[in-house]
Design an enzyme around this catalytic site. Structure first.
Site, mmCIF file in Angstrom:
data_model
loop_
_atom_site.group_PDB
_atom_site.id
_atom_site.type_symbol
_atom_site.label_atom_id
_atom_site.label_comp_id
_atom_site.label_asym_id
_atom_site.label_seq_id
_atom_site.Cartn_x
_atom_site.Cartn_y
_atom_site.Cartn_z
ATOM 1 C CG ASN A 246 64.561 -32.928 -53.101
ATOM 2 O OD1 ASN A 246 65.470 -32.946 -52.271
ATOM 3 N ND2 ASN A 246 63.661 -31.955 -53.154
ATOM 4 C CE1 TYR B 128 62.857 -36.779 -43.617
ATOM 5 C CE2 TYR B 128 64.896 -37.125 -42.394
ATOM 6 C CZ TYR B 128 64.227 -36.566 -43.470
ATOM 7 O OH TYR B 128 64.911 -35.816 -44.382
#
Lengths: 245, 77
Positions: A87, A152
């Site tokens: 995560n 990203y």
């Protein structure tokens, strides 16, 4: 609804909003959880809130050796490792023409390379157990793209390709690998946005609101469960309808 | 047959669900015994556990046949 009693789960980025919610949901379903993150204090705090069956495992994900050691530490603490939730993620936004090599590699290293290393580190115990769940937290922008987030978005799209390929390799061994792709979720990461940016985003979300960490955690809990045994290589989008893929 | 060869054979028979007499010196795990590449990784893991040794990846790649496995393990002990 989903019972994870006797299962053990390692969650990276557990000091953040989404990671904390994921760890809490897996713990509530009966799992023993390993809470990893760079900042130890919030991990300790979460472990104390959860009570039993919670272990703090600090790790700097940009340190390759520390990442290699993390699955072993998790197994030493919990006795096994059945569920891995990658995560942890960072951003270093910039318009592409100004993006530096450093901004690019920092994001790729933490988001993509450390996820790969952790997946590799849990393969042996999962293969032996003939059971495993890998859940990689990607992002809607890994599929749609997003201006200012070339690094990203590339790291998150990379996670999807990694997950699909890994899923094919290990499906016959009772191991599933899936992604959960959050849209805009109320976290420290989205708190950085100003009101105007937030308003702009909300108009693009049919649900008319940002999502919560708990709503991501529910998707993770499903994919971690025995009930999701036949779901692998998938990306579950949790985004209030902002992208229907 | 040596004790090591017996133990290796037992692992191969159990893991690949093959008849014992098929596991001959030159039997290739992949070509003759129906293993896929993941099976060969698992066999190496099982050998490591059974004999308490570590088989590095580059060495594991050279273990193609039952005979390869037995001679590697003999050398490693």
């Amino acid at each position: 609804m989903f019972d994870l009693t006797g299962k053990t789960a390692l969650v990276t980025g557990a000091s953040g909003g989404i990671g904390g919610a994921i760890a809490t949901a897996l713990h509530a379903a009966g799992a023993t959880v390993g809470l990893s993150g760079t900042r130890e204090a919030p991990l300790q705090e979460l472990a104390e809130t959860l009570g039993e069956r919670a272990h703090v495992l600090p790790c700097n994900l940009s340190d390759a050796e520390a990442v290699e050691a993390l699955p072993k530490q998790a197994i030493a603490a919990m006795g096994s490792l059945d569920i891995l939730v990658n995560n942890a993620g960072i951003t270093a936004d910039n318009i592409f023409m100004r993006m530096s090599d450093d901004e690019w590699s920092r994001v790729i290293d933490v988001n993509l390379t450390s996820s790969m290393r952790l997946c590799r580190g849990v393969m042996r115990p999962m293969m032996k157990a003939r059971w495993g769940r890998i859940i990689n937290i990607t992002s809607v922008v890994g599929v749609t793209g997003n201006g200012g987030q070339v690094n990203y978005a590339a790291s998150k799209a990379g996670m999807i390709g990694l997950t699909k390929s890994l899923a094919q390799e290990v499906a016959s061994r009772g191991i599933t690998a899936n992604c959960v792709a959050p849209g805009f979720i109320e976290t420290a990461m989205t708190d950085k946005l100003n009101e105007k940016q937030k308003d702009g985003i909300l108009t693009a979300i049919p649900a008319g609101r940002m999502g919560t960490g708990d709503e991501i955690a529910s998707a993770v809990l499903y994919l971690a469960s025995q009930e999701a045994a036949y779901v692998t290589g998938q990306t579950l989008h949790v985004n209030g309808g902002m992208a229907m893929i | 047959m040596s004790d090591i060869a017996d133990r290796v054979k037992k692992i191969v028979v159990e893991h690949l669900s093959v008849e014992e007499d098929k596991v001959t010196e030159n039997a290739s795990f992949i070509d003759d015994l129906g293993a896929d590449s993941l099976d060969t990784v698992e066999l190496v893991m099982a050998f490591e556990e059974e004999f308490g040794i570590e088989i590095p990846d580059d060495a594991a790649e050279t273990i193609q046949t039952f005979g390869d496995a037995v001679s590697f393990i003999k050398g490693a002990q």
